[in-house]
Design an enzyme around this catalytic site. Structure first.
Site, PDB file in Angstrom:
ATOM      1  N   GLU A 137       0.821  -1.232   0.000  1.00  0.00           N
ATOM      2  CA  GLU A 137       0.000   0.000   0.000  1.00  0.00           C
ATOM      3  C   GLU A 137       0.846   1.270   0.000  1.00  0.00           C
ATOM      4  O   GLU A 137       0.665   2.163   0.816  1.00  0.00           O
ATOM      5  CB  GLU A 137      -0.950  -0.050   1.204  1.00  0.00           C
ATOM      6  CG  GLU A 137      -1.857  -1.285   1.185  1.00  0.00           C
ATOM      7  CD  GLU A 137      -2.718  -1.458   2.425  1.00  0.00           C
ATOM      8  OE1 GLU A 137      -2.819  -0.502   3.215  1.00  0.00           O
ATOM      9  OE2 GLU A 137      -3.265  -2.552   2.629  1.00  0.00           O
TER      10      GLU A 137
ATOM     11  N   ASN B 211       2.171  -5.226  -3.008  1.00  0.00           N
ATOM     12  CA  ASN B 211       0.792  -5.587  -2.671  1.00  0.00           C
ATOM     13  C   ASN B 211      -0.019  -4.319  -2.415  1.00  0.00           C
ATOM     14  O   ASN B 211       0.454  -3.395  -1.750  1.00  0.00           O
ATOM     15  CB  ASN B 211       0.820  -6.462  -1.392  1.00  0.00           C
ATOM     16  CG  ASN B 211      -0.507  -7.114  -1.080  1.00  0.00           C
ATOM     17  OD1 ASN B 211      -1.075  -7.815  -1.918  1.00  0.00           O
ATOM     18  ND2 ASN B 211      -1.018  -6.876   0.136  1.00  0.00           N
TER      19      ASN B 211
ATOM     20  N   HIS C  18     -10.337  -6.609  -1.758  1.00  0.00           N
ATOM     21  CA  HIS C  18     -11.338  -6.510  -0.680  1.00  0.00           C
ATOM     22  C   HIS C  18     -12.593  -5.908  -1.314  1.00  0.00           C
ATOM     23  O   HIS C  18     -12.715  -4.698  -1.481  1.00  0.00           O
ATOM     24  CB  HIS C  18     -10.818  -5.631   0.458  1.00  0.00           C
ATOM     25  CG  HIS C  18      -9.660  -6.236   1.190  1.00  0.00           C
ATOM     26  ND1 HIS C  18      -9.785  -7.364   1.991  1.00  0.00           N
ATOM     27  CD2 HIS C  18      -8.354  -5.901   1.241  1.00  0.00           C
ATOM     28  CE1 HIS C  18      -8.611  -7.673   2.514  1.00  0.00           C
ATOM     29  NE2 HIS C  18      -7.726  -6.814   2.057  1.00  0.00           N
TER      30      HIS C  18
ATOM     31  N   GLU D 137      -5.931 -10.957  -1.263  1.00  0.00           N
ATOM     32  CA  GLU D 137      -6.637 -10.820   0.021  1.00  0.00           C
ATOM     33  C   GLU D 137      -8.163 -10.802  -0.187  1.00  0.00           C
ATOM     34  O   GLU D 137      -8.875  -9.999   0.375  1.00  0.00           O
ATOM     35  CB  GLU D 137      -6.197  -9.547   0.750  1.00  0.00           C
ATOM     36  CG  GLU D 137      -4.697  -9.453   0.999  1.00  0.00           C
ATOM     37  CD  GLU D 137      -4.293  -8.248   1.821  1.00  0.00           C
ATOM     38  OE1 GLU D 137      -5.182  -7.563   2.376  1.00  0.00           O
ATOM     39  OE2 GLU D 137      -3.083  -7.972   1.944  1.00  0.00           O
TER      40      GLU D 137
HETATM   41  O1  G3I Z   1      -2.501  -8.970  18.944  1.00  0.00           O
HETATM   42  C1  G3I Z   1      -3.190  -7.868  19.579  1.00  0.00           C
HETATM   43  C2  G3I Z   1      -3.711  -8.300  20.925  1.00  0.00           C
HETATM   44  O2  G3I Z   1      -2.615  -8.585  21.785  1.00  0.00           O
HETATM   45  C3  G3I Z   1      -4.571  -7.178  21.506  1.00  0.00           C
HETATM   46  O3  G3I Z   1      -5.131  -7.622  22.731  1.00  0.00           O
HETATM   47  C4  G3I Z   1      -5.681  -6.854  20.518  1.00  0.00           C
HETATM   48  C5  G3I Z   1      -6.607  -5.755  21.014  1.00  0.00           C
HETATM   49  O4  G3I Z   1      -5.974  -4.519  20.838  1.00  0.00           O
HETATM   50  O5  G3I Z   1      -5.080  -6.402  19.277  1.00  0.00           O
HETATM   51  C6  G3I Z   1      -4.347  -7.457  18.690  1.00  0.00           C
HETATM   52  O6  G3I Z   1      -3.784  -6.986  17.491  1.00  0.00           O
HETATM   53  C7  G3I Z   1      -4.746  -6.843  16.434  1.00  0.00           C
HETATM   54  C8  G3I Z   1      -4.262  -7.704  15.257  1.00  0.00           C
HETATM   55  O7  G3I Z   1      -5.109  -7.507  14.109  1.00  0.00           O
HETATM   56  C9  G3I Z   1      -4.249  -9.181  15.592  1.00  0.00           C
HETATM   57  O8  G3I Z   1      -5.549  -9.599  15.869  1.00  0.00           O
HETATM   58  C10 G3I Z   1      -4.770  -5.373  16.015  1.00  0.00           C
HETATM   59  O9  G3I Z   1      -5.377  -4.616  17.047  1.00  0.00           O
HETATM   60  C11 G3I Z   1      -5.616  -5.230  14.754  1.00  0.00           C
HETATM   61  O10 G3I Z   1      -5.518  -3.889  14.249  1.00  0.00           O
HETATM   62  C12 G3I Z   1      -5.061  -6.145  13.665  1.00  0.00           C
HETATM   63  O11 G3I Z   1      -5.910  -6.022  12.507  1.00  0.00           O
HETATM   64  C13 G3I Z   1      -5.303  -6.531  11.309  1.00  0.00           C
HETATM   65  C14 G3I Z   1      -5.183  -5.369  10.307  1.00  0.00           C
HETATM   66  O12 G3I Z   1      -4.633  -5.875   9.077  1.00  0.00           O
HETATM   67  C15 G3I Z   1      -4.281  -4.291  10.839  1.00  0.00           C
HETATM   68  O13 G3I Z   1      -4.402  -3.184   9.997  1.00  0.00           O
HETATM   69  C16 G3I Z   1      -6.220  -7.595  10.717  1.00  0.00           C
HETATM   70  O14 G3I Z   1      -6.273  -8.727  11.573  1.00  0.00           O
HETATM   71  C17 G3I Z   1      -5.715  -8.025   9.355  1.00  0.00           C
HETATM   72  O15 G3I Z   1      -6.660  -8.881   8.719  1.00  0.00           O
HETATM   73  C18 G3I Z   1      -5.525  -6.793   8.454  1.00  0.00           C
HETATM   74  O16 G3I Z   1      -4.976  -7.229   7.241  1.00  0.00           O
HETATM   75  C19 G3I Z   1      -4.636  -6.181   6.297  1.00  0.00           C
HETATM   76  C20 G3I Z   1      -3.448  -6.675   5.503  1.00  0.00           C
HETATM   77  O17 G3I Z   1      -2.389  -6.948   6.370  1.00  0.00           O
HETATM   78  C21 G3I Z   1      -3.066  -5.659   4.433  1.00  0.00           C
HETATM   79  N1  G3I Z   1      -4.193  -5.374   3.558  1.00  0.00           N
HETATM   80  C22 G3I Z   1      -5.372  -4.894   4.276  1.00  0.00           C
HETATM   81  C23 G3I Z   1      -5.808  -5.943   5.323  1.00  0.00           C
HETATM   82  C24 G3I Z   1      -7.052  -5.458   6.033  1.00  0.00           C
HETATM   83  O18 G3I Z   1      -6.784  -4.304   6.763  1.00  0.00           O
END
Ligand code: G3I
Length: 511
Positions: free
Chosen positions: A161, A204, A240, A270
């Protein structure tokens, strides 16, 4: 006029079956293959999914479906900089190790995701203000991570991105851009190649699936890197989708082909499909999602330059899409681990089967009957011919506002029962600078202001013809009283010309 992108209209489906959509019940459709993995293998394509490491040990059904249905794996979060190196030179490989070991046990290929991105960076990196310090931190992170998984993770998303969404597009101003300038992109690929010369290195991004200003900027950026022998080997089109509006298959295929012609491997990286933009019944949302997935997957399977498709998860309940509070039903299996219609859409796509296209619903879309069925909106309509256009053309000149242009007004019968559709048109703007063209449906319902469903937006140079395409789904809570197709967008005084307008309904492929 109330403009809304999320088309807030849903239909009370009459006679819908309890399980499947009112059109086709997919629950007992016999695929030619028992699993997506078998169907993809028969095509020589990969079918992958993002994986949440924590679920491997807490949800045995998740682990079983992962092993059976998919041939490739991308850690959803475990190999991002923040989760991997929360403190400088302090690593936590536990989740990544678990995902890698499980994938290798099931003979699944792995893609590491992602080194440079504006999200999920560790706070110690976000606080760096010195360019050389950032360069060193990135290099050491890549070297440590790629060395650990060398020969196991053979493909990496190196840059994610890096292009912004504006029109005209430019570089996203993340920490890497601000400290190192746009050259951070080639520096990142060179560092990754030095860290593991055998790895395939990908760019990506999202919203680069359909032709348009962001895809064009990305294409020019990668064409330049390839021309200068920067080690970049592939591109991930995240995909998406929203089931109420997504890239048309022909547009996606042309886009895949042009990146493949650069010598890059292309992947749908994705895939998921939000359903909340279509406020119809769940049956309708599932039907639209099924067709959206079928069209997207078939576009990859039928393009030699596309290596395969990765879903961004496969169980609805664990999708990131629901992290923002709306229920998006974005993936392939419901909360009972049952296959949804979208699973069969992916299966049909893997079998190389498009959705069936009905006849065009637009009257006189080729202007062979002069201007019949078309009207000018606050503009003067004229039938014209152009040397660089083989077909008759309709132009809206003297446009008095950005809403004015051309419209076909009598499309109520075409859309009264909702469904999935795909459109195309050749468009041209005559003005002084690049301008954006909007194609939309204007819907009127008794007792409500007209609402607008944007079907597509194209930002194009002055005086050139471009093909505009898009797919979409419709559903109504109460039948509309009028539906018209509208071409508008550029500033007043910019003339708008169109030809070869077609709009076809999409039906699920036969079993
Ligand atoms: O691991 C922590 C945990 O310890 C904590 O308790 C919890 C609550 O704050 O957060 C957890 O981390 C989260 C992480 O996912 C793992 O679950 C983050 O807050 C959360 O922001 C993160 O979201 C991920 C997101 O990227 C971040 O921007 C999504 O799972 C993931 O599916 C998403 O994937 C992205 C790709 O990498 C890039 N393309 C877009 C796609 C969707 O945003």
């Amino acid at each position: 006029m109330r403009a809304t992108d999320a088309f807030g209209i849903g239909l009370a489906m009459v006679g819908a079956t309890a399980l499947g959509s009112a059109c086709v019940d997919y629950s007992n459709m016999e695929p030619s293959f028992a699993t997506l993995r078998q169907a993809a293998q028969a095509q020589g394509k990969l079918i992958g999914t993002a994986v949440d490491g924590a679920l491997l040990s807490t949800d045995s059904e998740y682990a079983r479906l992962l092993a059976e249905e998919f041939s490739a794996v991308t850690p959803e979060n475990a190999t991002k900089w923040g989760p991997l190196e929360p403190q400088d030179d302090t690593y936590d490989f536990s989740d990544a190790d678990s995902i890698v070991a499980t994938a290798l046990d099931h003979d699944q290929s792995l893609k590491g995701h992602v080194f440079t991105w504006h999200q999920q960076l560790p706070s110690w990196v976000e606080s760096i203000s010195d360019p050389d310090e950032l360069r060193l931190a990135l290099r050491e992170h890549m070297e440590t991570t790629m060395a650990r998984y060398r020969g196991q993770i053979k493909v990496w998303d190196v840059v994610n991105e890096a292009v912004d969404d504006n029109a005209p597009a430019g570089y996203r101003e993340n920490i890497f851009y601000e400290l190192l300038g746009p050259d951070y992109i080639e520096e990142a690929f060179l560092m990754a190649h030095e860290a593991d010369p055998d790895a395939l290195l990908y760019y990506n991004d999202y919203a680069i699936e359909r032709m348009g200003h962001k895809a064009d900027f990305t294409y020019q950026m990668l064409r330049d890197l390839v021309a200068r022998d920067i080690p970049i080997h592939g591109i991930g089109m995240q995909s998406h989708l929203s089931v109420h509006r997504y890239p048309a298959a022909d547009d996606l295929r042309d886009n895949i082909r042009r990146f493949a012609d650069l010598g890059l491997r292309v992947e749908i990286s994705e895939l998921d499909g939000r359903t909340s933009g279509l406020t119809g019944t769940l049956d309708q949302q599932y039907e639209a999602q099924r067709i959206a997935f079928q069209e997207t997957v078939a576009s990859c399977v039928l393009e030699p330059g596309c290596a395969g498709v990765t879903l961004w998860g496969f169980l609805d309940e664990y999708s990131w899409l629901d992290d923002e509070g709306t229920e998006e039903h974005g993936l392939l299996f419901d909360d009972n681990y049952e296959k949804k219609p979208s699973y069969w859409g992916v299966m049909d796509g893997l079998r190389g089967k498009w959705a069936k296209r009905g006849p065009t619903l637009v009257k006189n879309g080729d202007f062979e009957d002069e201007l019949d069925h078309w009207v000018g909106v606050d503009s003067t309509l004229s039938l014209e011919s152009f040397e660089d256009q083989a077909h008759p053309v309709a132009c809206a000149r003297g446009r008095s506002s950005s809403e004015s242009g051309l419209s076909q007004v009598d499309l109520l019968d075409a859309f009264a029962s909702g469904g999935s559709f795909t459109f195309r048109a050749e468009v041209r703007q005559e003005g002084t600078a690049p301008a954006g063209i909007n194609v939309a449906l204007i819907v009127e319902q008794s007792g409500q202001d007209p609402s607008t469903l944007s079907l597509g937006y194209l930002y194009l140079e002055e005086g050139v013809w471009r093909t505009m395409r898009g797919s979409f789904a419709l559903a109504w809570e109460a039948p509309p009283t009028s539906v018209r197709l509208s071409f508008s967008g550029p500033d007043p005084g910019v003339d708008l010309c169109i030809t070869q307008v077609a709009l076809n309904q999409l039906h699920p492929a036969p079993g």
